[in-house]
Write an enzyme that holds these catalytic residues in place. Structure first.
Site, PDB file in Angstrom:
ATOM      1  N   ASP A   8     -10.835  -8.319  20.281  1.00  0.00           N
ATOM      2  CA  ASP A   8     -10.736  -8.393  21.743  1.00  0.00           C
ATOM      3  C   ASP A   8     -11.941  -9.183  22.253  1.00  0.00           C
ATOM      4  O   ASP A   8     -12.729  -9.747  21.463  1.00  0.00           O
ATOM      5  CB  ASP A   8     -10.565  -6.995  22.366  1.00  0.00           C
ATOM      6  CG  ASP A   8     -11.856  -6.186  22.467  1.00  0.00           C
ATOM      7  OD1 ASP A   8     -12.911  -6.647  21.975  1.00  0.00           O
ATOM      8  OD2 ASP A   8     -11.806  -5.082  23.030  1.00  0.00           O
ATOM      9  N   CYS A  66     -13.580  -5.089  17.900  1.00  0.00           N
ATOM     10  CA  CYS A  66     -13.673  -4.912  19.345  1.00  0.00           C
ATOM     11  C   CYS A  66     -15.127  -4.599  19.656  1.00  0.00           C
ATOM     12  O   CYS A  66     -15.989  -4.769  18.786  1.00  0.00           O
ATOM     13  CB  CYS A  66     -12.692  -3.853  19.856  1.00  0.00           C
ATOM     14  SG  CYS A  66     -13.031  -2.151  19.363  1.00  0.00           S
ATOM     15  N   THR A  68     -16.881  -1.821  20.081  1.00  0.00           N
ATOM     16  CA  THR A  68     -17.467  -0.815  19.178  1.00  0.00           C
ATOM     17  C   THR A  68     -16.800  -0.787  17.811  1.00  0.00           C
ATOM     18  O   THR A  68     -17.343  -0.209  16.871  1.00  0.00           O
ATOM     19  CB  THR A  68     -17.290   0.594  19.776  1.00  0.00           C
ATOM     20  OG1 THR A  68     -15.885   0.805  20.000  1.00  0.00           O
ATOM     21  CG2 THR A  68     -18.058   0.748  21.074  1.00  0.00           C
ATOM     22  N   HIS A  99     -12.755   3.687  -2.963  1.00  0.00           N
ATOM     23  CA  HIS A  99     -12.182   5.029  -2.891  1.00  0.00           C
ATOM     24  C   HIS A  99     -10.948   5.121  -1.994  1.00  0.00           C
ATOM     25  O   HIS A  99     -10.047   5.902  -2.266  1.00  0.00           O
ATOM     26  CB  HIS A  99     -13.224   6.032  -2.375  1.00  0.00           C
ATOM     27  CG  HIS A  99     -14.300   6.318  -3.381  1.00  0.00           C
ATOM     28  ND1 HIS A  99     -15.230   7.319  -3.218  1.00  0.00           N
ATOM     29  CD2 HIS A  99     -14.602   5.714  -4.563  1.00  0.00           C
ATOM     30  CE1 HIS A  99     -16.051   7.340  -4.261  1.00  0.00           C
ATOM     31  NE2 HIS A  99     -15.706   6.369  -5.086  1.00  0.00           N
ATOM     32  N   HIS A 134      -8.710   8.655  -7.066  1.00  0.00           N
ATOM     33  CA  HIS A 134      -8.685   8.132  -5.698  1.00  0.00           C
ATOM     34  C   HIS A 134      -7.275   7.715  -5.292  1.00  0.00           C
ATOM     35  O   HIS A 134      -6.915   7.791  -4.127  1.00  0.00           O
ATOM     36  CB  HIS A 134      -9.660   6.963  -5.564  1.00  0.00           C
ATOM     37  CG  HIS A 134     -11.062   7.371  -5.893  1.00  0.00           C
ATOM     38  ND1 HIS A 134     -11.752   8.294  -5.142  1.00  0.00           N
ATOM     39  CD2 HIS A 134     -11.872   7.035  -6.919  1.00  0.00           C
ATOM     40  CE1 HIS A 134     -12.940   8.491  -5.679  1.00  0.00           C
ATOM     41  NE2 HIS A 134     -13.038   7.741  -6.764  1.00  0.00           N
TER      42      HIS A 134
HETATM   43  C1  RB5 Z   1     -13.634  -3.267  25.872  1.00  0.00           C
HETATM   44  O1  RB5 Z   1     -14.478  -3.268  26.988  1.00  0.00           O
HETATM   45  C2  RB5 Z   1     -14.037  -2.157  24.912  1.00  0.00           C
HETATM   46  O2  RB5 Z   1     -13.580  -0.946  25.388  1.00  0.00           O
HETATM   47  C3  RB5 Z   1     -13.486  -2.426  23.539  1.00  0.00           C
HETATM   48  O3  RB5 Z   1     -13.965  -3.643  23.072  1.00  0.00           O
HETATM   49  C4  RB5 Z   1     -13.829  -1.416  22.471  1.00  0.00           C
HETATM   50  O4  RB5 Z   1     -15.182  -1.175  22.406  1.00  0.00           O
HETATM   51  C5  RB5 Z   1     -13.031  -0.188  22.475  1.00  0.00           C
HETATM   52  O5  RB5 Z   1     -13.117   0.682  21.601  1.00  0.00           O
END
Ligand code: RB5
Length: 146
Positions: A8, A66, A68, A99, A134
């Site tokens: 994203d 993304c 996080t 694993h 595994h």
């Molecule tokens: C987008 O702002 C953010 O929410 C997305 O990139 C991500 O971190 C979501 O888990």
């Protein structure tokens, strides 16, 4: 090896860095499903595109990113046949292959810097599934889909 990659807007720069790292291997064909700019997109849509290629056998593995890595890994793991590992360290990346036979790697563009992310990707690409006990456990994970 064929890899489909997608992110994203929260990880476009890290996606480009990961593509550079994948080029080092010399034998990896990369398909980038976007996004390519700063305009906000919804990470489940990206997860769906990347994972479709893995499930359909068009790619051997996928990489999703993304901000996080959390949202896109959650979305990826809802798709039948996907074992997505969100990794922030090299050891976990290695173990996710050995694993858990992870077929998708998730990274967070706002969490993991370029250097560590590169090492994580290298370890994950080179990691081989160990099988044996595994395999039994991974089969049990996959049985939970039903
Ligand atoms: C987008 O702002 C953010 O929410 C997305 O990139 C991500 O971190 C979501 O888990």
């Amino acid at each position: 090896m064929k890899i489909t990659i997608g992110s994203d807007h929260g990880a476009v720069d890290l996606k480009e860095e990961v593509k550079m790292v994948l080029k080092e291997f010399g034998n990896i064909e990369v398909k980038d499903v976007g996004t390519f700019g700063t305009e906000a997109v919804d990470y489940p849509d990206i997860a769906e595109k990347v994972c479709a290629d893995v499930v359909d056998g068009k790619s051997d593995r996928g990489i999703v990113l993304c901000g996080t890595g959390i949202g896109i890994s959650m979305a990826a793991n809802k798709i039948k046949g996907i074992r997505c590992a969100l990794c922030t360290d090299v050891y976990s990346a290695k173990m996710s292959r050995e694993h858990n036979n992870a077929n998708v790697l998730a990274l967070g563009g706002r969490v993991t810097g370029f250097g560590p992310a590169g090492e994580i990707v290298r370890a994950w690409i080179e990691g081989e599934f160990s099988g044996g006990r595994h395999e039994r456990r991974v089969n049990k994970i996959m049985a939970l889909e039903n």
